[in-house]
Design an enzyme around this catalytic site. Structure first.
Site, PDB file in Angstrom:
ATOM      1  N   GLY A  18       5.964  13.588  14.600  1.00 23.09           N
ATOM      2  CA  GLY A  18       4.220  13.479  14.175  1.00 23.09           C
ATOM      3  C   GLY A  18       3.548  12.287  14.285  1.00 23.09           C
ATOM      4  N   TYR A 158       1.084  15.462  -4.564  1.00 27.87           N
ATOM      5  CA  TYR A 158       1.299  14.559  -3.663  1.00 27.87           C
ATOM      6  C   TYR A 158      -0.396  14.502  -3.179  1.00 27.87           C
ATOM      7  CZ  TYR A 158      -0.896  14.481   1.641  1.00 27.87           C
ATOM      8  OH  TYR A 158      -0.757  14.072   3.334  1.00 27.87           O
TER       9      TYR A 158
END
Length: 297
Positions: A18, A158
């Site tokens: 990523g 998150y």
């Protein structure tokens, strides 16, 4: 090569894929020594081989960012291999499980907090003495998110941790400036990563058996994850983001944004804040404080 980076060393958590791997390639192409650290040993080995085949100076290090001792070990390994550490990229992060607040599992929140928040604290705390030691200055890049600037319904764990990362960055930027250590918060919107698959690396200590009172709707959960996956897949490439990071570092940015179209979201938030201050200024209770000197801690 760029003289700002050539011959210097960066340590990147979550570096096996990523955003982390893209940054490793980008900084490596600028002449930096690259230390990639990750919890996934299989992916770490693959990434190490890829970087070596590209001719980059690379060291791979196993790292669970929730374990401070492992951070210390990685930094010691980086110094042993390359002599000095100039940059740490606190990139490793997890997305949690999307859902309503009343359906939130406390162990999931703890997992997200420990990885996304405590992992950034540990990385910065462990790396800062190493960066200070050589007196050449350096960089700390904390990967936050646009979610940290605006909040996200049904993803509060998150968003909360990413907001904390932004706030920590603001604090450390002032604290470390006298040491010529530049601290930035990377706040991208959607990027093509595997953040929606972060459960694949959930540590055993955070695995729990749901209580009998809490019934998990597996179909609803699958639908939530599919929706998250679609948003992630609509994002920009990690390679583009990596180049944007370097561009923003070169222009001295504390906040690194990748999606200028999200300015309207932060502008809306700023307008709400301004409105709240206007309300306080008109308040018979507190308006007398308008001319008070701002306290400096």
């Amino acid at each position: 090569m760029n003289d700002n980076y050539a011959g210097k060393t960066t340590l990147i958590s979550g570096g096996a894929g990523g955003i982390g791997l893209a940054l490793a390639k980008e900084f490596g192409s600028l002449g930096m020594n690259v230390v990639i650290a990750d919890i996934d040993m299989v992916a770490l080995g693959t990434a190490e081989n890829e970087l070596k085949e590209a001719g980059l100076n690379v060291l791979a290090c196993q790292l669970d960012v929730t374990d401070y001792q492992q951070w210390e070990q990685c930094i010691a390994a980086a110094q042993k291999e390359f002599g000095k550490l100039h940059m740490v990229v606190n990139n490793a992060g997890v997305g949690g499980i999307p859902g309503k607040i009343e359906d939130t599992d406390h162990a999931t929140w703890r997992w997200v907090i420990d990885v996304n928040l405590m992992g950034v604290l540990y990385g910065t705390q462990a790396a800062t003495p190493a960066i200070k030691a050589h007196g050449e200055g350096g960089w700390i890049i904390n990967v936050a998110s646009m979610a940290g600037m605006m909040g996200v319904p049904y993803s509060s764990a998150y968003a909360a941790t990413k907001a904390a990362v932004v706030s920590m960055t603001e604090s450390w930027a002032v604290e470390l400036k006298p040491h010529n250590i530049h601290v930035s918060a990377l706040c991208p919107a959607f990027v093509k990563t595997r953040i929606h698959e972060s459960l694949r690396n959930k540590q055993e200590k955070y695995q729990t058996v749901p209580s009998k009172e809490k019934v998990i709707d597996k179909e609803k959960l699958k639908k939530n994850f599919n929706a998250a996956a679609a948003l992630v897949e609509s994002g920009i490439s990690t390679e583009l983001l990596a180049k944007r990071v370097v561009e923003a570092l070169n222009s001295g940015q504390q906040y690194i944004f990748s999606h200028p179209n999200y300015r309207q979201a932060t502008s809306y938030r700023a307008a709400l804040i301004d409105g709240a201050f206007d309300d306080a200024q008109q308040s018979e209770l507190v308006k007398h404080l308008i001319d008070d000197e701002i306290a400096s801690l």
